[in-house]
Design an enzyme around this catalytic site. Sequence first.
Site: not given
Ligand code: PEP
Ligand code: MG
Length: 558
Positions: A188, A295, A430, A453-454, A501
Amino acid sequence: MKTISGKAVVGAIAQGTIVFYQRNDLIISRRKVSDTKRELTRYEKAKSETEQELDSFYEDALERLGEENAQIFVIHKMMLFDAQFDNRIQSLITDSSYNAEYAVARAAIELTRVLANNDSDYVRERTADVRDISERLIRHLLNAQTGEIELKENSIICADSIMPSEAMMFDKTKIAAFCTAAGAENSHASILARSMDLPCIVCMGDELCDELDGKEAIVDGYEGLLFVEPDEITIRRAQDRIKVEQRKHEMLTTLIGEPNVTADGRSVRVCASVYDLSEVESAVSNDAGGIGLFRSESLYIGERVFPDEELLFYNYRRVLEDMNGREVTLLTYDMSAEITADILNMKKEPNPALGYRSIRVCLEQQDIFKTQIRAMLRASVYGKMSIILPLIVDIGEFRHARAIINDVKEQLREEGTAFSEDVKIGVMIETPAAVMTSDLLAKEADFFCIGTNDLEQFTLALDKNNSKYDRIRPENSTALLRMIKLVCDNAHRNGIEVGVCGELASDLSMTEILLQLEVDMLSVMPSRVLPLRKVIRELNLSDEERSKNLISQCLQTR
Ligand code: PEP
Ligand code: MG
């Protein structure tokens, strides 16, 4: 001048004063130290601070509660100097080379075990006092803060690691940089730093310690270097580079108001992904085409309950009003047990990323979800809004969530509460499961947004918070890029749009391939909106030969 190196995460330069942050709850790491003398000195210092603290507690209690009640602090002081306890701590440091915090914690556990087995009630009750006194000692050793941290202008936040809730707690206007001893590229602190375009270095190791607190420093986020008490030459060089960066930034601002169109005329939507209202301001000033992902975590991280409907409504209405007609996509609760264990009154899970989180909680605890959806729908009349559902793994989950949304709509209609009938419902792609069923999802969802990201972490089995296994590199991006292609194809076949995203969207070296794969929208940190616009405007996608080569090379189809 002392130089500490780590892994560069956000390339920028900053000059400021180090603020060493230590968290409130006592997380005690076990470390082997090379300098045991230094650890003993730390322990002696913490002991004397604890003694002073106990003396002042005693005086206070004596005045307000009388001698009998004040005696407890006399007992605590005796324990602090208890020869057996004290000797054990010292031997764990000198003989076993453990760090002082761990030595205190371990000596306390050993002592409480002995006391707990005693026949006498009085002796057994002393275990709580041992815990209390050891915690006090550890707090002094860790300099543990008890509340919000006061920041001065240009604070360089240094810490072992920074948790999401802590990242939210800082006054962002006063932060110059982030440096962490542990951490990872996608932790983070890194995401926050990237969103604010502040230099960030992770994995700096033990040298990044509380002794640096209050010292002047320069952070080089390009090379991953922290210069503590820098010399004249280093200061001058850094200041020159800061000036160059400012000039670059000024050049980028000339792109405000310009369209995101490639040299050959393809138009791309560029939006901002934001954590809270303060970042919406930055999205507006950086001329984002909308909010690709809003978010709501900042509204419940560190809290004991989820926000009520009015607080949610206030936030959603504000973001829609601030964006003044530009589309805003609101993400429904994307919590995980590591953040919401207290709120949901559940045990922390061994593997929260794969556990009771996100849409799973919402489908089970529908009152929480319905409150959020009510707030979103009520806000929908203040602008152009869509809702996106995270961590969907199959069409059944999507249908279930949509049915709940329809129930809420029905309820609002019955009450005569206004909402927009045009709110689109999208799916965050994701999970590999969502990718593989994207043909089915595309028939019913209004749009897709790929949360890379996920998706990356689940596809490549790479923990997004583990620095050892870095974010995607060109050589292991094939699977992810093939997935993006499949999702785009399925979406377009069914006439819906696809955005990206995750952090990948902010990686400007990936822009060309993402556009060649027919991604329609990129949602990036507010500070990346203009750099991305510059890259898009310089791209020419019309060369079919180049395009084919790039795609087949990236997807390894040849
Ligand atoms: C992702 O998973 O790409 C995402 C945008 O959300 P986070 O990183 O908050 O899980
Ligand atoms: Mg995510």
